[in-house]
Design a protein around this motif. Structure first.
Motif: not given
Length: 221
Positions: A193, A133-134, A180, A163, A190, A136
């Motif tokens: 957003h 889901d993202g 991405c 990302a 993350v 960091a």
């Protein structure tokens, strides 16, 4: 480029459209639980592909568990990846790291029992799309990519909605392609957003995996 997603399922549908444009033949979707599973489900459904999970756990800094100093991934090719520079910076001793590895392995076993899944599809010789889901710091995804590479996947595509550019640059050498949707600068977290970034439950993961198995088994008949 800065995007805001309503929730994980919406982000997954947007991600699916971007991944579909690559024209990847006969892929397997591997999602990182728990948060990556709703997105992986949407990508797998759009591509009519099997969905599986990689059981990966973040190894957090002393007193700040959300700040990753590394990760471990369980499966056919287990990996423990530690960012030694960050570990030294936050005072993570070898004893602390070993204790965290054992604690996270116990959580991996708990999740394996709860989900009834985990590398039931072999990535060897296959086109793999890894979904989360993202990103960091990238520690969790880095461990997953290394495990997939060690498992001799034919092609590895990393697909995430959001990302930082710096993390993606670090991951380029571990993947064949990266999709991405948003690379905000500055990058904070993350969850910033997503309008809805509530924690994905074990029950939702189990439900999505079961639904995905239904279409996967139908395709194999």
């Amino acid at each position: 480029m800065n995007r805001q997603f309503a929730n994980r399922r919406e982000a997954g549908r947007e991600l699916a459209r971007a991944v579909a444009s690559l024209g990847i033949e006969d892929p397997i979707i591997f999602a990182l639980p728990r948060g990556g599973v709703p997105l992986g489900y949407e990508v797998a459904r759009a591509l009519d592909a099997p969905l599986d999970i990689l059981l990966v756990r973040k190894i957090g800094a002393p007193g700040h568990e959300e700040y990753g100093i590394g990760a471990l991934v369980d499966g056919a090719s287990p990996q423990v990846v530690i960012n030694e520079n960050i570990a030294r910076m936050v005072g993570a001793t070898s004893q602390y790291i070993e204790g965290e590895v054992q604690r996270q392995l116990a959580e991996v076993e708990r999740r394996r029992a709860a989900y009834g899944s985990g590398l039931s599809h072999s990535p060897r010789g296959r086109n793999v799309i890894l979904v989360d889901d993202g990103i960091a710091t990238g520690g969790t995804v880095r461990a997953a990519l290394k495990a997939l590479r060690k498992s001799e996947a034919s092609r590895i595509v990393l697909a995430v909605p959001v990302a930082p550019k710096s993390a993606l640059q670090e991951l380029e050498k571990l993947s064949d392609d990266i999709v991405c949707l948003s690379t905000p600068d500055p990058f904070y977290a993350v969850g910033a957003h997503y309008s809805d970034f509530d924690q994905t439950s074990d029950a939702e993961v189990v439900s999505l995996l079961a639904d995905a198995r239904t279409w996967s088994e139908a395709n194999e008949r």
